[in-house]
Design a protein around this motif. Structure first.
Motif, short mmCIF file in Angstrom:
data_model
loop_
_atom_site.label_atom_id
_atom_site.label_comp_id
_atom_site.label_asym_id
_atom_site.label_seq_id
_atom_site.Cartn_x
_atom_site.Cartn_y
_atom_site.Cartn_z
N GLU A 7 -0.92 14.51 -17.89
CA GLU A 7 -0.23 15.08 -16.73
C GLU A 7 -0.82 14.54 -15.44
N LEU A 10 0.51 11.09 -14.84
CA LEU A 10 1.90 11.17 -14.39
C LEU A 10 1.96 11.62 -12.93
N ASP A 11 1.15 12.59 -12.57
CA ASP A 11 1.11 13.04 -11.18
C ASP A 11 0.69 11.91 -10.24
N LYS A 14 3.60 9.65 -9.71
CA LYS A 14 4.55 10.27 -8.77
C LYS A 14 4.06 10.12 -7.34
N VAL A 65 8.86 6.67 -14.28
CA VAL A 65 8.38 8.05 -14.14
C VAL A 65 9.36 9.01 -14.81
N GLU A 66 10.65 8.81 -14.58
CA GLU A 66 11.65 9.68 -15.20
C GLU A 66 11.63 9.56 -16.72
N GLU A 69 8.62 11.45 -17.99
CA GLU A 69 8.87 12.89 -17.90
C GLU A 69 9.81 13.37 -19.00
N GLY A 70 10.71 12.51 -19.44
CA GLY A 70 11.68 12.88 -20.46
C GLY A 70 11.15 12.82 -21.89
#
Length: 76
Positions: A7, A10-11, A14, A65-66, A69-70
């Motif tokens: 996470e 990923l942050d 973003k 990123v999308e 997230e998926g």
């Protein structure tokens, strides 16, 4: 090969995406300010030029990123 992303990672992606999306505006404003300080006329299209130059890499990063997230987290 399969990789996992945390996470936190990923942050960070973003945050990077957001900074890169803001870069054309910030850089155009900085450059135009310098141009004006030197007595020149600002380049009105500079923001568009920079945005266009970064459009494709930004789009690819956004999709990455999308995509991340998926994905479902692997069962432990």
């Amino acid at each position: 090969m399969n990789y996992t992303i945390t996470e936190k990672q990923l942050d960070e992606l973003k945050k990077l995406l957001k900074r890169l999306e803001e870069t054309p505006r910030e850089k155009a404003d900085e450059e135009n300010e310098l141009i004006q300080c030197e007595g020149g006329e600002p380049i009105e299209t500079l923001r568009d030029i920079l945005s266009d130059a970064l459009a494709e890499p930004l789009r690819e990063l956004k999709f990455l990123v999308e995509d991340i997230e998926g994905q479902e987290a692997p069962a432990e």
